[in-house]
Scaffold this active site. Sequence first.
Site, short mmCIF file in Angstrom:
data_model
loop_
_atom_site.label_atom_id
_atom_site.label_comp_id
_atom_site.label_asym_id
_atom_site.label_seq_id
_atom_site.Cartn_x
_atom_site.Cartn_y
_atom_site.Cartn_z
N CYS A 2 -23.53 -48.00 -45.54
CA CYS A 2 -22.47 -49.00 -45.46
C CYS A 2 -23.51 -50.33 -44.99
CB CYS A 2 -21.57 -48.84 -44.18
SG CYS A 2 -20.67 -47.46 -44.35
N ARG A 29 -26.60 -50.71 -50.16
CA ARG A 29 -26.29 -49.89 -48.77
C ARG A 29 -25.20 -48.95 -49.10
NH1 ARG A 29 -29.10 -51.65 -44.37
NH2 ARG A 29 -28.07 -50.04 -43.11
N TRP A 71 -19.97 -46.75 -47.60
CA TRP A 71 -20.53 -45.48 -48.34
C TRP A 71 -19.86 -44.56 -47.43
CZ3 TRP A 71 -23.04 -40.94 -46.88
CH2 TRP A 71 -23.49 -40.26 -47.88
N GLY A 98 -21.84 -46.27 -39.24
CA GLY A 98 -22.45 -45.18 -38.48
C GLY A 98 -21.37 -44.17 -38.36
N GLU A 460 -41.13 -36.09 -58.31
CA GLU A 460 -40.58 -37.43 -58.38
C GLU A 460 -39.83 -37.79 -59.70
OE1 GLU A 460 -39.69 -39.57 -56.14
OE2 GLU A 460 -39.69 -41.53 -57.59
N LYS A 464 -35.71 -38.72 -60.14
CA LYS A 464 -35.32 -39.89 -61.03
C LYS A 464 -34.32 -39.60 -62.07
CE LYS A 464 -37.26 -43.17 -58.78
NZ LYS A 464 -37.10 -42.73 -57.64
N LYS A 571 -29.02 -47.04 -51.09
CA LYS A 571 -30.30 -47.33 -51.02
C LYS A 571 -30.76 -47.19 -49.78
CE LYS A 571 -34.06 -49.40 -52.49
NZ LYS A 571 -34.72 -48.70 -53.76
C1 AGP Z 1 -35.39 -42.70 -54.20
O1 AGP Z 1 -35.19 -42.91 -55.60
C2 AGP Z 1 -34.15 -42.25 -53.67
N1 AGP Z 1 -33.15 -43.37 -53.59
C3 AGP Z 1 -34.21 -41.55 -52.40
O2 AGP Z 1 -34.78 -40.38 -52.54
C4 AGP Z 1 -35.20 -42.43 -51.18
O3 AGP Z 1 -36.45 -42.29 -51.53
C5 AGP Z 1 -35.01 -41.96 -49.87
O4 AGP Z 1 -33.50 -41.84 -49.43
C6 AGP Z 1 -35.82 -42.16 -48.85
O5 AGP Z 1 -35.59 -43.83 -48.57
P1 AGP Z 1 -36.57 -44.51 -47.61
O6 AGP Z 1 -37.78 -44.53 -48.44
O7 AGP Z 1 -36.06 -45.92 -47.51
O8 AGP Z 1 -36.90 -44.00 -46.45
#
Ligand code: AGP
Length: 576
Positions: A2, A29, A71, A98, A460, A464, A571
């Site tokens: 959020c 967010r 979110w 939160g 990774e 993706k 994100k």
């Molecule tokens: C990455 O593509 C993802 N969106 C997700 O796994 C992200 O890497 C994870 O939430 C960790 O986020 P951070 O690196 O901001 O801690």
Amino acid sequence: MCGIIGIVSKKSFSVKNDLLKGLKKLEYRGYDSCGFATKEGAVEKSVGEIQLLIDSVKDSTTTLGIGHSRWATHGGVTKANAHPHFNKDKTLFAVHNGIIENYQELKQMLEKNGYGFMSETDSEVIPHYFDYYIKKGLGIKDIMIKFMAEVKGTFAILLFRKEDGRVYAMKRDSPLVLGVCDDCFVLASDIYAFSDKTNKALFFDDNEFAIISSDYHFYNGNGKEIKKKIQNFEWSREEETKKNFEHFMLKEVHEQPAASRRLIESLKLMQKDALKSFAEAIKKSKRIFFLACGTSYHASLIGVYLLRKLGIEAHTVIASEFENFLAVDKDTLVVAISQSGETMDVVSVLKDIKKTGAKIISIVNVPYSTIQRLSDFSIEVLAGQEICVAATKSFTNQIVVMLAIAKELGFLINLDEIPGKIKKALEDNEEKVRKLALGLKDKKDIFVLGRGISYPIAREIALKLKEISYVHAEGMMGGELKHGTIALIEKGTPVISLIPNHNEDMISNTKEVEARGARTIIVSDTNGDLIVPKSHDAEFSIYACMIGHLLSYYIAKENKLPIDKPRNLAKSVTVK
Ligand code: AGP
């Protein structure tokens, strides 16, 4: 997750151009629903992206407003559950990021006292709680003290009373910052919301609250006024536009040569001492643990492989499981990796670790983030703002930091060649990958195989493919496939094999799946379907990952998916 925003201004401002535009910068967010309220008591909400709300409301001006991009945690994605929440008389409005853990208890108390609830959220208790105690005769500052003592959970809250001219802000665990602009104050989840207006900010610490009107006053949880220092931050604004790219993801993938070059230069100059201190801390510590989630966890795995190549024992654990695996003490070095610097699973472990006296080093992209502020010192990956939910350029730069620290400890590598080779990997492969995506767009499963330092990359790439292309994908150790998963390989199953330096074992693993009818796609620096620049296998990991970025992008594009804002994600993951 959020995003929350609040503006208190001496002059009138536009709800659309200032409040909602600022809120839009926080949309990464969370983007399930959104809403805003103004000093005059106007409130609007809608399900879906902020642009829909911007397009549907008539512009107005005000001197105080709050907004929220959600979110969903408690309660579905509905207009009723969207923020701001308000009391029955529509005189108190609140936005919250939160989770109020004891909201059921508070809700029962309020219901017993005649309060009705319109949403399924935990957050709706906030305006009713304040309403209840105002009607009992308490002042707002006293109610804030009471709230901070009684409420369990995490929160960044902005609340105001109709026509009152003040925003009441409270913070525990969820991020909150006050931007100090020439003629207004902007409260927000992070600096992006106001980085076009000012580079001056005050960061809330946990259990602090503030009252903002024509000036600001900060208090600790007991109501004692505290003095806070304004910090100057630097942020490049050009990152915020898509330039000529259709999506932020593709733009960010193509920014990798420049972003890695910026980081490599900084590690030689500006961040030279921090890198040296990092190497010293590794040498001095008895135990080294990495701590991260998602993509950042994959970067930490690369860190572990590199340190072990140098004979240094290191471990990594996904932050949400850290407490079940590892114990730390004052001789431990904990290296937290996070793009956002706000991931709650990492933050909450770091808070516990801090009490042990262990040394904390962070590797973050977002400066002044909570994780950076919790660490003894930090290395910034300098990828610039990453707007697409998928981490791309920040991940590449996290690997560059891993390589730089390994180099500092004796690993032989020429970092200066990396940006040029990334550019070449993209140029040589983008068109081929785009065509490949046409053949893979309807596949239900894709397997990605790697060994050694390429194993984290296999994971990774699979991540993706899942988050951006909605394809079920598994990133596996090449050697582990024959212990079960190979049963899933049938005629035409796509298997991406990462084969650096003609790795014989990986070649055998690829042959094993081919023998069972798999359609293999070989990514290699020698022979294969997709060739990346010749390099050490540690560097190969970076170039092979470009293929994964492009492939997930083009499959998603073919399938017309919301690439920059994939479903159910955000994100910055600021809940546990
Ligand atoms: C990455 O593509 C993802 N969106 C997700 O796994 C992200 O890497 C994870 O939430 C960790 O986020 P951070 O690196 O901001 O801690």
